[in-house]
Every structure is written in C-alpha cells, then in structure tokens.
Design a protein around this motif. Structure first.
Motif, PDB file in Angstrom:
ATOM      1  N   GLU A  32       0.897  -1.151   0.253  1.00 41.95           N
ATOM      2  CA  GLU A  32       0.150   0.189   0.017  1.00 41.95           C
ATOM      3  C   GLU A  32       0.968   1.295   0.138  1.00 41.95           C
ATOM      4  N   ASN A  99      -7.911  -3.250  -5.218  1.00 45.34           N
ATOM      5  CA  ASN A  99      -9.129  -2.967  -4.619  1.00 45.34           C
ATOM      6  C   ASN A  99     -10.135  -2.395  -5.715  1.00 45.34           C
ATOM      7  N   PRO A 139      -3.743   4.126  -0.853  1.00 49.78           N
ATOM      8  CA  PRO A 139      -4.947   4.655   0.032  1.00 49.78           C
ATOM      9  C   PRO A 139      -5.795   5.731  -0.289  1.00 49.78           C
ATOM     10  N   GLU A 150     -11.728  -7.170   6.489  1.00 46.10           N
ATOM     11  CA  GLU A 150     -10.648  -7.695   7.262  1.00 46.10           C
ATOM     12  C   GLU A 150     -10.571  -9.256   7.225  1.00 46.10           C
ATOM     13  N   LEU A 153      -8.478  -9.640   4.249  1.00 44.43           N
ATOM     14  CA  LEU A 153      -7.047  -9.230   4.552  1.00 44.43           C
ATOM     15  C   LEU A 153      -6.079 -10.188   5.420  1.00 44.43           C
ATOM     16  N   ASP A 154      -7.046 -10.877   6.209  1.00 43.11           N
ATOM     17  CA  ASP A 154      -6.116 -12.139   6.988  1.00 43.11           C
ATOM     18  C   ASP A 154      -5.551 -13.045   6.028  1.00 43.11           C
ATOM     19  N   LYS A 159       1.202  -6.826   5.251  1.00 42.66           N
ATOM     20  CA  LYS A 159       0.903  -5.761   4.621  1.00 42.66           C
ATOM     21  C   LYS A 159       2.050  -4.512   4.819  1.00 42.66           C
ATOM     22  N   THR A 161       3.486  -0.861   3.773  1.00 43.08           N
ATOM     23  CA  THR A 161       3.101   0.346   3.237  1.00 43.08           C
ATOM     24  C   THR A 161       4.587   1.195   2.912  1.00 43.08           C
ATOM     25  N   GLN A 271       4.431  -5.454  13.234  1.00 49.32           N
ATOM     26  CA  GLN A 271       3.290  -4.339  12.369  1.00 49.32           C
ATOM     27  C   GLN A 271       2.935  -4.771  11.205  1.00 49.32           C
ATOM     28  N   ALA A 275      -1.028  -5.690  12.098  1.00 50.71           N
ATOM     29  CA  ALA A 275      -1.716  -4.559  11.868  1.00 50.71           C
ATOM     30  C   ALA A 275      -2.939  -4.671  11.029  1.00 50.71           C
ATOM     31  N   HIS A 276      -2.947  -5.391   9.919  1.00 45.44           N
ATOM     32  CA  HIS A 276      -4.161  -5.547   8.957  1.00 45.44           C
ATOM     33  C   HIS A 276      -4.991  -6.591   9.223  1.00 45.44           C
ATOM     34  N   ARG A 277      -4.694  -7.284  10.300  1.00 45.17           N
ATOM     35  CA  ARG A 277      -5.625  -8.208  11.029  1.00 45.17           C
ATOM     36  C   ARG A 277      -6.646  -7.590  12.168  1.00 45.17           C
TER      37      ARG A 277
END
Length: 306
Positions: A32, A99, A139, A150, A153-154, A159, A161, A271, A275-277
């Motif tokens: 992302e 997305n 984003p 979510e 995303l799991d 993930k 950035t 992280q 974080a995305h979970r």
C-alpha cells in the motif's frame, strides 16, 4: 536479490525485506502506498531477479473470476471443451490495484492464495510452486473501489506500506532518470535473474529449520491474546495471525544469518504481520485512535522473555 532490486528501486529496504520474508514463508503480500512510490516497479524488479514465471494483472471493475483463474473454451481443432489457464498459473503474480475489482473476483484470487489451487468446471487444478501474490492498492481515490474486508485481509501474510522517499533518495531517483533510466526497460538497468525455484525451495527449507524457544512461542501467543483483550479493538489477532508472525520471524532470522528466533525478530515483524488483521471499535475510530498505536501499546504491555 537485494543488489539486483537496488539497481532499479532506490530505498524501500523494508518493503524488499518483506517481499523476501513472504517468499521464504510461501505467503502473500499487500503493498500500500500513494501513487508513484514504486509499488509496481518493486515487484516487477523482484520478478526480474528470479528465474521464475511472472504475470501482471491490472484489476478493473469489469474483471471477472474466470479472467484470472482460467476458463473452459472450445478447441476448434478437436471440437471439444478444453481448459485455458488464467494468469493465476504463474510463480509470481502482480495483482495491481486489487481494490478496484468487485468482491467476486477478489474472492477468487484470495481463495487461490489460501488453497494453492483453483476449481473450474468441477475440476481442481493445482497452481505452480512457488506461488506468491503481490497485490497493490492505493490509500487514496476510494471512489469506485471495493475495499478488502478484514476477513480477506487476513489471507495476506504481510501488509507493507511504502512511504514517500526522503529528500536524498528522491534526489537519487531524479539523477537516475536524468541519466536516461527507463523504468519500463529493466534489462537495460542491468537486472539479471540470480535465483530460481530450487534456491527458493532451499531458502524455505532453511527458514523452517530455524529454532523457536518455548519462551518466544509464548511471547507470540501472549501478544496475540493482548490484542484480543484491547478495549479499542473489535477484532484481535487470530491463531492464524499468530502463526503468521512466528513463520515470518523464522524467515527474518534466517535472512540475517541466525538459526534461532529472538523477541526482537518478533517485534520487527509485528506491525507488518498483524496490523492489517486488527479491527478498531467505532468509538476508537471517532477518537482518532489508529491500529498501529494499539498494536504498539500491546507490544509495550507484554513482558519480553530474556
């Protein structure tokens, strides 16, 4: 591979490390960042440094599941139906702007990521090994997009950035372009394949052999449980998330030349892996709380084994 990627991509060392960790774990990566920070270029360069098959798919609102998994078509020579493989049948798939495609097509991709196979016309077909999906999303510009829920995303191991580069790295990028660098011509930049499927398989085997002490295992479990008990979160880390953190920590330890995992490895990957979970409660979102802050609080609250 790091050296080959550095011939084209300036900086973004954390993202390169994340892609290598995912490759060693057999997992998948969601990248992302705002447009223009080299998300696509990074994955293309990584693919060029490997002697494996790679495919890029630009996800659009009209893309159908059969467009990526493959479909049954009429063979004009034999006059019967035959299966035509879709772009999923590759070793490294770049799913650009994932997305921007509807949930039906996203689900087909995510099912293939999880199962390592696709089912078309009642027949299950295995995907090649290794199989890595590197999906990108912006984003910004949410109009006309279908954000990944979510639960989907799991499915991504990490993930990552990609930030806007600092001034010195941005200067280097412009110097390269001024000197004639063409991001569409990776061969001219000198990128060559330095590893193949056998090397990846050997690396994956090596990462699995990295030792994890009972204390570090308990640390990962306690960290996952701390997120489930956080008052700011409606969704904590699942056992699959805890397993992903353990596997990623093993791969990271192997990459830096160790045969055992330390708590610092777990912290370094927390992280990107967790974080995305996580899901924030609506009241926490209204207060401006961010998932990263909650995860950092959980890391600070869980005692570190010695």
């Amino acid at each position: 591979m790091r050296a080959e990627v550095a011939k084209v991509v300036v900086g973004q060392d954390a993202a390169v490390s994340g892609l290598l960790v995912a490759l060693l774990c057999g997992g998948h990566v969601l990248l992302e960042g705002v447009p223009g920070v080299a998300k696509t270029l990074l994955v293309r360069t990584l693919a060029a440094s490997l002697s494996v098959e790679s495919t890029r798919v630009q996800f659009t609102p009209d893309l159908m599941p059969g467009d990526i998994t493959g479909s049954m078509v009429i063979d004009s020579h034999r006059g019967e139906l035959s299966f035509r493989e879709g772009p999923l049948f590759t070793n490294l798939l770049l799913a650009d702007e994932v997305n921007r495609t509807p949930p039906k097509t996203q689900s087909a991709l995510l099912e293939a990521m999880e199962e390592g196979r696709v089912s078309v016309d009642g027949v299950t077909r295995d995907l090649p090994r290794p199989f890595l999906v590197a999906a990108t999303q912006n984003p910004v510009e949410y109009e006309g997009t279908y954000p990944l829920p979510e639960a989907q995303l799991d499915r991504f191991l990490l993930k990552l950035t990609l930030p806007v580069p600092p001034r010195d790295q941005e200067l280097e990028i412009l110097r390269r372009h001024a000197a004639g660098f063409d991001p569409r011509d990776l061969a001219a930049a000198g990128v060559t394949a330095v590893a193949g499927p056998a090397d990846i398989a050997a690396g994956q085997h090596g990462a699995r052999q990295v030792q994890v002490s009972p204390e570090v295992t308990a640390y990962v479990v306690d960290l996952a449980r701390a997120t489930r008990e956080s008052p700011s979160l409606s969704l904590g880390v699942s056992p699959r998330g805890a397993t992903a953190l353990l596997r990623a920590s093993q791969a990271w330890a192997w990459l830096v030349g160790r045969d055992f995992v330390t708590p610092d490895d777990v912290k370094a990957l927390a992280q990107a892996t967790l974080a995305h979970r996580l899901g924030l409660r609506p009241e926490a979102e209204l207060e401006g709380v961010e998932v990263g802050q909650v995860l950092q609080s959980a890391l600070a609250a869980v005692p570190v084994p010695r």
